[in-house]
Scaffold this active site. Structure first.
Site, PDB file in Angstrom:
ATOM      1  CB  SER A 154       5.624  -2.135  11.782  1.00  0.00           C
ATOM      2  OG  SER A 154       5.244  -0.802  12.101  1.00  0.00           O
ATOM      3  CD  GLU A 176      -2.926   5.314   6.875  1.00  0.00           C
ATOM      4  OE1 GLU A 176      -2.947   5.358   5.634  1.00  0.00           O
ATOM      5  OE2 GLU A 176      -1.977   4.820   7.528  1.00  0.00           O
ATOM      6  CE  LYS A 205      -0.229   3.128   4.808  1.00  0.00           C
ATOM      7  NZ  LYS A 205      -0.157   3.172   6.252  1.00  0.00           N
ATOM      8  CG  HIS A 225      -5.828   1.777   5.415  1.00  0.00           C
ATOM      9  ND1 HIS A 225      -5.381   2.684   6.356  1.00  0.00           N
ATOM     10  CD2 HIS A 225      -4.795   0.925   5.193  1.00  0.00           C
ATOM     11  CE1 HIS A 225      -4.130   2.378   6.676  1.00  0.00           C
ATOM     12  NE2 HIS A 225      -3.755   1.314   5.990  1.00  0.00           N
ATOM     13  CG  ASN A 248      -1.751   1.241   1.358  1.00  0.00           C
ATOM     14  OD1 ASN A 248      -1.831   2.036   0.422  1.00  0.00           O
ATOM     15  ND2 ASN A 248      -2.396   1.415   2.503  1.00  0.00           N
ATOM     16  N   GLY A 296       2.883   2.034  10.788  1.00  0.00           N
ATOM     17  CA  GLY A 296       3.889   3.083  10.605  1.00  0.00           C
ATOM     18  C   GLY A 296       4.633   3.443  11.881  1.00  0.00           C
ATOM     19  CD  GLU A 343      -3.275  -2.495   7.625  1.00  0.00           C
ATOM     20  OE1 GLU A 343      -2.242  -2.753   7.020  1.00  0.00           O
ATOM     21  OE2 GLU A 343      -3.826  -1.392   7.578  1.00  0.00           O
TER      22      GLU A 343
END
Ligand SMILES: O=C[C@H](O)COP(=O)(O)O
Length: 254
Positions: free
Chosen positions: A213, A97, A11, A95, A9, A173, A167
């Protein structure tokens, strides 16, 4: 035996030239699609070019989001039919985010899942808990809720071709990875939930990724676990060398 699936991904990273260079470099180096499904989920503006580069290779291209309507007055959105018309294979949905910064709801994600499968696009449905929820012992309740809502109304035959990405938000991250045992436990719990809702076939066939990660150093251990069928990879998918190492490890697991 479920085939591993590794999805990068990107992003909102990479210039156009960087995206093209990356895809041209990896397309002939990735392991056979018989062993692992290798996907890059890129910014929407790059998708037609990447699909062209990936044609007749084992590299698959995915989007990072889409609307649930096929057309309409939705300024700035990209539709499932539009993605399908340029032969995009996968789409990441829900996701964390997008849930956090773009107010994406479970209801919208459920509609997007339906729209994706009706266009022949495989949804990668994300779920996962915050640090607060983890510390309060609410991880299982959170993922069960998100998965149940996302899959509401579908048939077992449809569900088994989907991909779920677990996730934990606190691992995205941050360099903090869930331990392989913890990730496997939650992925197993998701599989059990799919089984309760859609039966044994769907539970056995649906692929469940871990994300947060993931890097070349931890992929092997994650993939050695029973319920982890692949990874949704952010940062480590931006470099050719680390993306290829992760794919290589996944192809050994197959
Ligand atoms: O979609 C990918 C995830 O958000 C994981 O990102 P990360 O590998 O940079 O932690």
């Amino acid at each position: 035996m479920r085939k591993p699936i590794i999805a990068g991904n990107w992003k909102m990273y990479k210039s156009f030239d960087e995206a093209v260079d990356f895809a041209e470099e990896v397309r002939d180096k990735i392991p056979s699609a018989e062993k692992v499904d290798s996907v890059i989920c890129a910014p929407a503006i790059y998708l037609p070019t990447l699909v062209d580069i990936a044609t007749e290779t084992d590299l698959a291209i995915g989007a990072q989001n889409m609307h649930y309507e096929n057309e309409g007055a939705f300024t700035g959105e990209v539709s499932p039919a539009q993605l399908s018309s340029i032969h995009v294979d996968y789409v990441i949905l829900g996701h964390s985010e997008r849930r956090e910064y773009f107010n994406e709801t479970d209801e919208a994600i459920n509609k997007k899942v339906g729209a994706a499968i009706s266009q022949g696009i495989v949804p990668i449905i994300c779920c996962g808990e915050t640090l607060e929820e983890k510390e309060a012992g609410k991880t299982e309740a959170k993922v069960v809720y998100q998965v149940t809502k996302a899959l509401e109304g579908f048939k077992s035959e449809e569900v088994k071709h989907m991909v779920i990405a677990y996730e934990p938000i606190w691992a995205i991250g941050t360099g903090k990875t869930a331990t392989a045992d913890d990730a496997n436990h939650v992925c197993g719990f998701i599989r059990k939930t799919v089984g309760q809702l859609f039966g044994l076939d769907a539970a056995n066939e649906i692929r469940i990724q871990y994300g947060g990660s993931v890097k070349p150093e931890n992929i092997e251990e994650l993939l050695s676990k029973e319920h982890i069928d692949g990874a949704l990879v952010g940062g480590a998918s931006l470099e050719v060398a680390s993306y290829l190492k992760i794919l290589e490890a996944a192809s050994q697991d197959a």
